[in-house]
Design a protein around this motif. Structure first.
Motif, PDB file in Angstrom:
ATOM      1  N   TRP A 151       0.601  -2.710  10.644  1.00  0.00           N
ATOM      2  CA  TRP A 151       0.152  -1.575   9.839  1.00  0.00           C
ATOM      3  C   TRP A 151       0.572  -0.264  10.483  1.00  0.00           C
ATOM      4  O   TRP A 151       1.044   0.662   9.816  1.00  0.00           O
ATOM      5  CB  TRP A 151      -1.371  -1.613   9.678  1.00  0.00           C
ATOM      6  N   ILE A 152       0.398  -0.183  11.796  1.00  0.00           N
ATOM      7  CA  ILE A 152       0.735   1.067  12.481  1.00  0.00           C
ATOM      8  C   ILE A 152       2.234   1.330  12.388  1.00  0.00           C
ATOM      9  O   ILE A 152       2.672   2.458  12.127  1.00  0.00           O
ATOM     10  CB  ILE A 152       0.294   1.024  13.961  1.00  0.00           C
ATOM     11  N   VAL A 153       3.019   0.291  12.575  1.00  0.00           N
ATOM     12  CA  VAL A 153       4.473   0.460  12.497  1.00  0.00           C
ATOM     13  C   VAL A 153       4.866   0.993  11.120  1.00  0.00           C
ATOM     14  O   VAL A 153       5.609   1.977  11.005  1.00  0.00           O
ATOM     15  CB  VAL A 153       5.187  -0.887  12.777  1.00  0.00           C
ATOM     16  N   ALA A 154       4.354   0.338  10.074  1.00  0.00           N
ATOM     17  CA  ALA A 154       4.721   0.758   8.717  1.00  0.00           C
ATOM     18  C   ALA A 154       4.244   2.180   8.437  1.00  0.00           C
ATOM     19  O   ALA A 154       4.974   2.998   7.872  1.00  0.00           O
ATOM     20  CB  ALA A 154       4.127  -0.221   7.701  1.00  0.00           C
ATOM     21  N   MET A 155       3.041   2.499   8.863  1.00  0.00           N
ATOM     22  CA  MET A 155       2.496   3.826   8.560  1.00  0.00           C
ATOM     23  C   MET A 155       3.162   4.920   9.394  1.00  0.00           C
ATOM     24  O   MET A 155       3.260   6.070   8.944  1.00  0.00           O
ATOM     25  CB  MET A 155       0.978   3.825   8.793  1.00  0.00           C
ATOM     26  N   VAL A 196       0.843  -1.206   0.000  1.00  0.00           N
ATOM     27  CA  VAL A 196       0.000   0.000   0.000  1.00  0.00           C
ATOM     28  C   VAL A 196       0.876   1.253   0.000  1.00  0.00           C
ATOM     29  O   VAL A 196       0.664   2.180  -0.786  1.00  0.00           O
ATOM     30  CB  VAL A 196      -0.930   0.012   1.237  1.00  0.00           C
ATOM     31  N   ILE A 197       1.864   1.247   0.878  1.00  0.00           N
ATOM     32  CA  ILE A 197       2.707   2.440   1.033  1.00  0.00           C
ATOM     33  C   ILE A 197       3.522   2.693  -0.220  1.00  0.00           C
ATOM     34  O   ILE A 197       3.709   3.838  -0.648  1.00  0.00           O
ATOM     35  CB  ILE A 197       3.625   2.273   2.265  1.00  0.00           C
ATOM     36  N   ARG A 198       3.986   1.632  -0.849  1.00  0.00           N
ATOM     37  CA  ARG A 198       4.795   1.794  -2.056  1.00  0.00           C
ATOM     38  C   ARG A 198       3.986   2.442  -3.155  1.00  0.00           C
ATOM     39  O   ARG A 198       4.466   3.314  -3.870  1.00  0.00           O
ATOM     40  CB  ARG A 198       5.318   0.429  -2.515  1.00  0.00           C
ATOM     41  N   ARG A 199       2.722   2.020  -3.262  1.00  0.00           N
ATOM     42  CA  ARG A 199       1.917   2.592  -4.350  1.00  0.00           C
ATOM     43  C   ARG A 199       1.363   3.961  -4.002  1.00  0.00           C
ATOM     44  O   ARG A 199       1.298   4.842  -4.851  1.00  0.00           O
ATOM     45  CB  ARG A 199       0.777   1.644  -4.711  1.00  0.00           C
TER      46      ARG A 199
END
Lengths: 581, 200
Positions: free
Chosen positions: A92-96, A57-60
């Motif tokens: 998810w929280i860590v990545a975001m 998600v983050i990459r896109r």
């Protein structure tokens, strides 16, 4: 021919697109549109947290401001999904926290949220505004304290129906004294008392407060002081609506309510003492949404209240309202769009109230805008269903729960196939349907033939054979979510329609007849599906392959198999086929 | 009915090139209804209804009156959140003599006097339940003060906790007070008993 339309103009045009469908379509036009769109998408909806990974998600989408994620399958609400199945939000929280420092909104449903996650949210996003935790679990009031203490710009904190471990009521006091931006607070699910003075002060310094839903522990006598501090409230949820019957309390409360000129929604109403209902009469004419689904009061009191709410659009109520009350509702509330009738005694063997199919028929006849129904009852007939279908062809959601599994038409003793058939044939816009009662494969033929807009279907104790499942999978073009329990559906229909499963979000089957061998085969042949066998007995390969699995959860994914499965969840993929052979 | 559906199913082609060793069979011929040892197959196994095997007689059997049933997991589909919210709730204030704060607890969450005493221990951390000569007493471990749990009943009378059956107590209790033993002398138990402040 060179494409020379300036990017900024395209971006500006795209900024008017809010629907994911539109944005997804735009991103498929060409590479440059894909690039422009992905940089300006601000809202992400992840309907299944395991369908995609945070990294993908983050990459896109590098500039996201609002995220909505759903975790466990719907049947988790009814204890059909074992504890520890999954749905953890922490990764998810860590990545975001690293990728989206400007994140403003997080909305989660049926996810496991820890205090650690809440603390990380509170410290990572300086402009954090909205936290909605719907049917979540895994956190305590300590996590809420972090949010209160650190989120200076918080607007919304909504814990609807979450399971919160209540360590103390002091979390509310962690909102700093200079914090004034609260717009919406829903703490109705909390068990213990919060400090009432802290609550009063918070409300007093929140001029933008529109929604306040209290928990049961807030006594009725305290309501007037709170309400007077927030006359601009649009939605209000009471605590326990009971007190000693005293006229001074009643008049105090009535006066406070009368000051709320913008009130549109009311909820709460645990432990109702009917004598205090008149306190609300002055606001009834403006009320559009009324949740009385915890109010254990009898039909006459319910009718007195409801019939004053001439502009009512949504009513949630217990079956104490009875057929007579629903008839009165149909006569008074011509704007009604949504009705939910919950069972007061779902496990009793005999009916405790006089609520039958007739109540629903009355409302369908009298309320021209009715389009969303959830109805628990103990008897149903084909003629009633046909009447409802003919009365309300614009129905969008129809969820009927006849409490006794496999109950036939009580008049003719036949299956309810024709009744539900009439529903799907007449209601061409139907998006959600829950079936109950005695049903054969025929009802699924009707559904497959007519329910072309159906997106979610729930089936329990129904059908005769795989043909039933086949009709649904092959006929329902818009189907996204299918959940099935205790039906004689097995391998054939599932394997014959394997490709269909990639067009859907998910399929849940529990206590059906799907064999372990079929699950393995499905997993092996469909690499873009996660085929999860959820079985709490000994490992499935300790039994013959023809043995049915306890539960099967199949969902499409671009993230590959999960890495956080508990011991009782087995993913069927190419490796699994080797491991289990 | 079953013969027609069987023919329809036999005409199916598998999507893609999904080959399977499973064979098509007519419904009822054992294809779909595999024997289920140990699986949660059975609504009909868990529930005391006279259903037997699937047949056209099902409809008539279901409508016979039947005794109270065993519960099926997750049915009717009422959310556990809603079920817990529907449970009755009885919050009463708890005061402790000499302490400035009032607490509240929900009597419905306990099923015995023993549990209630433990709740006092949890709530007022300075208090402990001690066994003194086979009686349970509530004591402030810091200064040795003994407390006696009392309650105000529906009639406004102050009674000693523990003398009536639990459910009756929950029904009639309006609020609780942990009274210092020295002040509790005047309270007579509702039923006569030799030791005034014992809790069973």
């Amino acid at each position: 021919m060179a494409y020379s339309f300036p990017e900024e103009v395209l971006e500006h045009v795209f900024s008017f697109l809010s629907s994911d469908k539109d944005r997804n379509a735009v991103s498929l036009v060409c590479k440059s549109w894909y690039e422009i769109e992905r940089w300006c998408r601000r809202r992400i909806f992840v309907g299944n947290c395991y369908a995609v990974s945070p990294e993908i998600v983050i990459r896109r989408f590098p500039e996201v401001r609002a995220v909505e994620i759903k975790g466990k399958p719907h049947f988790a609400d009814f204890n059909l999904v074992p504890e520890e199945w999954g749905g953890y939000v922490y990764p998810w929280i860590v990545a975001m926290s690293a990728a989206y420092p400007l994140l403003e909104e997080i909305k989660l449903k049926r996810m496991v949220v820890t205090d650690e996650s809440l603390e990380l949210i509170s410290k990572s996003f300086k402009n954090f505004k909205v936290l909605v935790l719907s049917s979540c679990e895994g956190f305590t009031t300590d996590g809420l304290a972090s949010i209160a203490a650190n989120c200076r710009n918080l607007r919304e904190l909504d814990l609807r129906e979450s399971d919160v471990e209540d360590l103390s009521g002091h979390w509310l006091s962690h909102f700093p004294d200079n914090y004034t931006s609260l717009v919406s607070l829903n703490m109705s699910c909390l068990g213990s008392e919060v400090s009432f003075s802290a609550l009063e002060r918070l409300v007093a310094r929140s001029p933008n407060l529109r929604t306040l839903r209290l928990n049961r522990a807030v006594p009725l006598e305290k309501l007037p002081n709170l309400i007077r501090r927030a006359p601009q409230l649009v939605e209000f949820g009471t605590g326990a609506y009971s007190a000693e019957i005293r006229s001074d309390i009643l008049s105090n409360l009535a006066e406070a309510f009368s000051g709320c000129k913008q009130l549109k929604g009311l909820s709460g109403f645990w432990d109702v003492v009917p004598s205090y209902l008149p306190a609300m009469y002055s606001v009834c004419s403006g009320i559009t949404s009324l949740n009385l689904s915890y109010a254990t009061i009898q039909s006459p009191d319910l009718v007195k209240l409801v019939s004053q709410c001439k502009n009512l659009q949504r009513l949630w109520v217990l079956d104490y309202i009875e057929d007579s009350g629903l008839e009165a509702l149909a006569a008074s509330c011509k704007d009604l769009q949504e009705l939910r009738v919950f069972p007061s005694d779902p496990f009793g063997a005999e009916p405790n109230v006089s609520l039958t199919e007739q109540g629903l028929v009355s409302v369908s006849a009298g309320c021209p805008k009715l389009r969303s129904v959830l109805y628990f009852c103990r008897q149903m007939s084909n003629v009633a269903l046909i009447a409802i279908a003919r009365n309300r062809p614009e129905m969008i959601r129809f969820r009927l729960c006849i409490i006794e599994p496999r109950a036939p038409d009580y008049l003719t003793l036949e299956p309810l196939d024709t009744g539900f058939g009439a529903i799907v044939e007449n209601c061409k816009q139907l998006r959600r349907l829950s079936l109950s009662g005695l049903l054969t494969d025929r009802v699924f033929k009707y559904i497959g033939t007519h329910a072309k807009k159906l997106e979610m279907l729930s089936i329990a104790f129904a059908g005769d054979s795989d043909l039933g499942l086949h009709h649904v999978l092959s006929g329902c073009e818009s189907l996204r979510k299918l959940e099935i329990r205790d039906c004689p559906f097995g391998d054939k229909a599932l394997l014959a329609n394997a490709a269909k499963l990639e067009t859907m979000r998910s399929l849940w089957m529990s206590s059906c007849s799907v064999s372990f061998g079929a699950c393995k085969l499905l997993g092996q042949k469909m690499p873009r599906l996660n085929v999860e066998v959820i079985d709490e007995r000994d490992p499935p390969d300790s039994r013959p392959e023809s043995c049915p699995v306890e539960r099967l959860y199949v969902y499409r994914t671009v993230a590959g198999r999960r890495v956080d499965m508990p011991h009782f969840v087995y993913t069927m993929d190419e490796d699994a086929a080797l491991r289990f052979s | 009915m079953s013969m027609d559906t069987g023919n329809d199913l036999q005409g199916l082609e598998y999507s893609g090139s999904l080959k399977t060793e499973l064979t098509l069979a007519l419904p009822g011929g054992g294809g779909a209804e595999t024997p289920t040892s140990g699986s949660k197959r059975g609504f009909s196994e868990t529930v005391d209804l006279n259903l037997g095997t699937r047949s056209d007689d099902e409809a008539s059997v279901v409508t016979q009156t039947h005794p109270p049933k065993a519960q099926v997991v997750g049915w009717p589909p009422v959310r556990s959140y809603r079920r817990s919210m529907m449970k009755s709730c009885k919050f009463v204030k708890v005061a402790v003599d000499g302490a400035p704060y009032l607490r509240k607890l929900d009597l419905e969450t306990y099923s015995s006097y023993q549990e209630l005493l433990s709740a006092f221990e949890d709530m007022f951390t300075c208090l402990t339940i001690c066994d003194v000569m086979n009686e349970k007493k509530i004591m402030d471990s810091a200064n040795g003060t003994e407390y006696v749990p009392t309650y105000e009943d529906k009639d406004g009378d102050w009674m000693l906790v523990g003398d009536v059956p639990w459910k009756m107590f929950v029904e009639s209790c309006k609020r609780l007070r942990l009274m210092k033993s020295s002040e509790a002398m005047g309270l007579a138990p509702k039923t006569s008993s030799s030791k005034g402040s014992s809790i069973n």
